[in-house]
Design a protein around this motif. Structure first.
Motif, PDB file in Angstrom:
ATOM      1  N   LEU A 171      -3.139   4.661  11.445  1.00 53.23           N
ATOM      2  CA  LEU A 171      -2.591   5.749  10.648  1.00 53.23           C
ATOM      3  C   LEU A 171      -2.652   7.033  11.467  1.00 53.23           C
ATOM      4  N   ALA A 210      -6.223   2.041   9.899  1.00 53.27           N
ATOM      5  CA  ALA A 210      -5.734   1.979   8.524  1.00 53.27           C
ATOM      6  C   ALA A 210      -6.550   1.026   7.660  1.00 53.27           C
ATOM      7  N   MET A 253       0.819  -1.196   0.000  1.00 54.69           N
ATOM      8  CA  MET A 253       0.000   0.000   0.000  1.00 54.69           C
ATOM      9  C   MET A 253       0.861   1.257   0.000  1.00 54.69           C
ATOM     10  N   TYR A 301       0.424   5.389   1.114  1.00 54.93           N
ATOM     11  CA  TYR A 301      -0.382   6.434   1.738  1.00 54.93           C
ATOM     12  C   TYR A 301       0.187   7.789   1.353  1.00 54.93           C
ATOM     13  N   CYS A 352      -5.137   6.232   0.324  1.00 58.99           N
ATOM     14  CA  CYS A 352      -4.469   4.943   0.288  1.00 58.99           C
ATOM     15  C   CYS A 352      -4.608   4.359  -1.114  1.00 58.99           C
ATOM     16  N   CYS A 364      -7.179   4.103  -6.072  1.00 59.74           N
ATOM     17  CA  CYS A 364      -7.291   4.695  -4.748  1.00 59.74           C
ATOM     18  C   CYS A 364      -8.310   3.871  -3.968  1.00 59.74           C
TER      19      CYS A 364
END
Length: 403
Positions: free
Chosen positions: A307, A321, A264, A266, A276, A284
């Motif tokens: 996160l 997250a 992933m 971010y 993300c 996305c």
């Protein structure tokens, strides 16, 4: 030495407010063993803070720069600080003494990083430099300067080191440099460049952004490079060829920070959103939004599946997250949150208000709501894609803050 702290524990989860600095805190870093936190300030000093004790104590103040400190790094028992005064200083953690001053840049030092035997730096003077970490009072500038990378036409900011296959030997200069060791730099000239550390030459110039390159990271294998830009986009590059593989569009304003976590990616932006992505498909998967639209994202960190995000609206926030739910809001600073780190169930936030705040983040994954406004409590993140089957357990449960 006193910490200048006020301690309390209430529903905001604030543990301490530390007021040693007299001006904005703009950068911080944990030591290799995470036992100390270093903060750098516009007041020209850096502070050493204990992280293992119940109460955070200031263990030393590093005094010697004549300009604002804009970047810090740590390696073993040493701290490095980069300054507006064009120098980098190496400090002994145990004594707070300055061991050496690296002089060679002719303008503000923007970023510093330690890797292997080397210290890497970038500057507003359009160059990046590589220095030896092993220095003493008798060392000369000529002896400690390993490389100067020249080729960018404007200021250089982010820098990454990608170690190649370890040959176990040394090069012709007697340095532990492998033939495939790479350095990557990003610049306000809209390009990123890869450099051969051994030869000191530019290998590839990656130039499809239309605005300054503000942030970079690489995938786990070091084969992919991710660059964020003022042009509102993120690009995915193949490091070996310098070829742009994908363009990630979705932010409405400049991309300010990014972090790759396994599969992933971010990204944070001036548009107040964190997104993300699945870089391999340019999808996305989730947009983490806040109820206000005036809080630019300044810093992001993943820790144990949470996160953590710093904003210019003076607040830090924590999101799950995986589910995207807002878990906790850390409110108390009176100016922008400029940097953050998480360690041992504590969140450390540095702010333009000059304070370092320490917050309790224990049991955060089990909470069902935050203490922010009703607007934000009832706000749900956008689900742009079915993330569950892609994310799984990919968020590193043992991830540590950037060093």
């Amino acid at each position: 030495m006193g910490s200048g702290s006020s301690k309390r524990k209430d529903k905001s989860h604030l543990l301490e407010t530390l007021k040693e600095h007299k001006d904005s805190i703009m950068c911080l870093a944990l030591t290799d063993d995470s036992s100390l936190l270093v903060t750098g300030s516009y007041d020209t000093t850096a502070c050493l803070w204990s992280t293992m004790s119940d109460a955070t104590e200031c263990l030393g103040i590093l005094i010697g720069h004549t300009g604002r400190i804009v970047c810090v790094a740590t390696s073993m028992t040493f701290v490095y600080t980069g300054s507006e005064d064009s120098t980098i200083k190496k400090w002994d953690i145990c004594t707070s003494d300055c061991i050496f001053t690296y002089s060679g840049h002719v303008s503000q030092v923007n970023r510093i990083m330690c890797a292997g035997d080397f210290l890497f730096s970038t500057s507003y003077d359009k160059t990046a430099k590589v220095w030896l970490q092993q220095v003493n009072n008798a060392s000369t500038q000529e002896e400690v300067l390993v490389r100067t990378f020249e080729g960018h036409t404007k200021a250089v900011y982010p820098i990454i080191f990608l170690p190649g296959q370890d040959t176990g030997g040394v090069n012709e200069e007697g340095l532990k440099i492998n033939p495939s060791d790479l350095v990557i730099t990003g610049s306000t000239d809209t390009t990123a460049k890869s450099w051969a550390l051994d030869m000191g030459i530019c290998l590839k110039t990656m130039q499809q952004h239309t605005g300054p390159v503000t942030c970079m990271d690489t995938g786990a294998q070091g084969k992919l490079l991710f660059t964020g830009s003022d042009d509102c986009t993120v690009r995915v590059w193949e490091v070996s060829s310098g070829r742009c593989l994908r363009e990630l569009r979705g932010h409405n304003e400049a991309v300010t920070c990014l972090k790759a976590v396994q599969r992933m990616l971010y990204t944070g932006s001036h548009d107040s959103k964190v997104k993300c992505w699945l870089p391999e498909s340019a999808n996305c998967t989730r947009t983490f939004k806040i109820s206000t639209n005036f809080g630019s994202v300044t810093a992001i960190q993943i820790y144990k599946g949470i996160l953590f995000v710093g904003y210019t609206d003076d607040v830090a926030r924590a999101f799950d997250a995986k589910s995207g739910s807002l878990k906790r809001v850390f409110q108390g600073h009176t100016d922008s949150v400029s940097c953050l780190a998480v360690w041992a169930n504590k969140l450390y936030t540095g702010s333009s208000d000059g304070t370092l705040r320490v917050w309790d983040v224990s049991n955060i994954s089990t909470e069902t709501s935050s203490e922010e406004s009703e607007d934000e409590l009832n706000h749900h993140v956008e689900l742009d894609f079915d993330l569950e089957r892609y994310l799984g357990d990919d968020v590193d449960q043992n991830s540590k803050p950037d060093e």
